[in-house]
Scaffold this active site. Structure first.
Site, short mmCIF file in Angstrom:
data_model
loop_
_atom_site.label_atom_id
_atom_site.label_comp_id
_atom_site.label_asym_id
_atom_site.label_seq_id
_atom_site.Cartn_x
_atom_site.Cartn_y
_atom_site.Cartn_z
N CYS A 150 -4.08 -1.15 -2.53
CA CYS A 150 -4.13 0.31 -2.70
C CYS A 150 -4.95 0.57 -3.95
O CYS A 150 -4.57 0.13 -5.05
CB CYS A 150 -2.72 0.88 -2.84
SG CYS A 150 -2.65 2.64 -3.23
N CYS B 278 -11.05 2.94 -0.87
CA CYS B 278 -9.69 3.25 -0.42
C CYS B 278 -9.50 2.47 0.86
O CYS B 278 -10.37 2.51 1.76
CB CYS B 278 -9.51 4.75 -0.17
SG CYS B 278 -7.90 5.18 0.55
N HIS C 29 -7.75 2.98 3.34
CA HIS C 29 -7.66 3.79 4.56
C HIS C 29 -9.03 4.03 5.20
O HIS C 29 -9.13 4.20 6.41
CB HIS C 29 -7.06 5.17 4.23
CG HIS C 29 -5.60 5.17 3.97
ND1 HIS C 29 -5.05 4.62 2.84
CD2 HIS C 29 -4.56 5.68 4.68
CE1 HIS C 29 -3.73 4.79 2.87
NE2 HIS C 29 -3.42 5.43 3.98
N GLU D 69 -3.67 9.35 7.85
CA GLU D 69 -2.24 9.08 8.00
C GLU D 69 -1.64 9.88 9.18
O GLU D 69 -0.72 9.41 9.85
CB GLU D 69 -1.49 9.43 6.71
CG GLU D 69 -1.77 8.48 5.55
CD GLU D 69 -0.87 7.26 5.56
OE1 GLU D 69 0.16 7.29 6.26
OE2 GLU D 69 -1.20 6.27 4.89
N ASP E 154 0.85 -1.19 0.00
CA ASP E 154 0.00 0.00 0.00
C ASP E 154 0.89 1.23 0.00
O ASP E 154 2.05 1.16 0.42
CB ASP E 154 -0.93 0.01 1.23
CG ASP E 154 -1.91 1.17 1.18
OD1 ASP E 154 -2.62 1.30 0.17
OD2 ASP E 154 -1.96 1.96 2.14
N SER E 155 0.32 2.34 -0.46
CA SER E 155 1.07 3.58 -0.44
C SER E 155 1.33 4.06 0.98
O SER E 155 2.22 4.89 1.21
CB SER E 155 0.31 4.67 -1.22
OG SER E 155 -0.96 4.89 -0.62
#
Length: 280
Positions: free
Chosen positions: A74, A193, A195, A159, A11-12
């Site tokens: 991702c 996403c 996240h 993040e 993942d990024s």
């Protein structure tokens, strides 16, 4: 010589850990290696070429660690880099390895959740602009009307850990309002996403009980299990010792470990790596 080793999950940043957690729940016997490119995150607003470059560097690094199979957990990388990697990069340099994404497995089943035929998709700017979900869902469920909404502030908030604060609710509600204003018939919303599951409780509160909120973790895990059943030649190359290793391109590993543990659901100890060393 063919690689025999762990399943790689990329993942990024840290969002892919929500997918890894679901995969481990369904397939606990395998070894796993997770890589978060936190040093260059977020990917959402970057160009196609940059996202491909970053993703391919990370994929090559994971191949060098022995991973024969990699999951791009991702959506942005799956939307902007996966096709080029599968069709151009792998045949030239790693013909025996495989890289899979998260968009196609999700598109295959998302239509099953909607009764009205109107599905909302929440994603990064890069995922939405790519049109990948429009194309894939149209392929598997052409009767479904897809309404997309980019949420560029969500990944930075997650993040940084700021998503827990009340101030983040302004941006959460803003994007949700923009989505539901597109159609009163939306009854299913996809978190496109990895996240976004950390915002799931707040998203459900603002959307209300009449709209189903769908995450990708269990969908991707079930799709991977099916893939391994259909491809025993790959399944036999995967080591099965139940190990989990975590790597990040962010040099502040304690900071990564603190945030990542919230996504993974248990304590993580990571190692810093520079994925660019040794890249072709």
């Amino acid at each position: 010589m063919l690689n025999n080793g762990p399943i790689g999950v990329f993942d990024s940043g840290i969002g892919g850990l929500t997918v890894l957690r679901s995969i481990i729940e369904q397939l606990p016997e395998y070894d796993y290696l997770y890589l978060g490119d936190n040093g260059r995150a977020p990917y959402g607003n970057r160009s196609f070429n940059t996202i491909h470059q970053y993703t391919w560097e990370c994929v090559q690094w994971m191949f060098r660690q022995g991973c024969p199979l990699i999951i791009l957990a991702c959506n942005t990388a799956s939307a902007k880099a996966l096709r080029t990697i599968q069709q151009q990069d792998l045949p030239k340099q790693h013909a025996e390895e495989r890289v899979l994404g998260v968009i196609r497995p999700t598109a295959e089943v998302i239509g099953q959740y909607s009764k009205t035929g109107h599905v909302g998709v929440l994603g990064t700017k890069g995922t939405v602009q790519s049109g990948s979900y429009l194309l894939e869902i149209a392929h598997f469920a052409p009767e479904i009307k897809v309404h997309q909404q980019a949420c560029p502030m969500w990944v930075p908030l997650i993040e940084s850990g700021e998503y827990k604060n009340d101030g983040a609710d302004y941006y959460i509600k803003q994007y949700l309002d923009q989505l539901v204003n597109q159609s009163e018939s939306i009854d299913t919303v996809l978190l496109a996403c990895t996240h976004y599951p950390l915002l799931e409780d707040k998203i459900k509160t603002y959307l209300g009980a009449d709209i189903k909120v769908i995450g990708q973790g269990d969908i991707v895990a079930a799709s991977l299990a099916d893939y391994l059943q259909r491809h025993p030649e790959m399944e036999q190359r995967l080591t099965k010792n139940g190990t989990r290793r975590f790597f990040t391109t962010m040099d502040d590993t304690p900071e990564f470990d603190n945030h990542a543990s919230q996504f993974f659901g248990s304590t993580i100890t990571s190692t810093f790596t520079d994925v660019r060393e040794g890249c072709a």
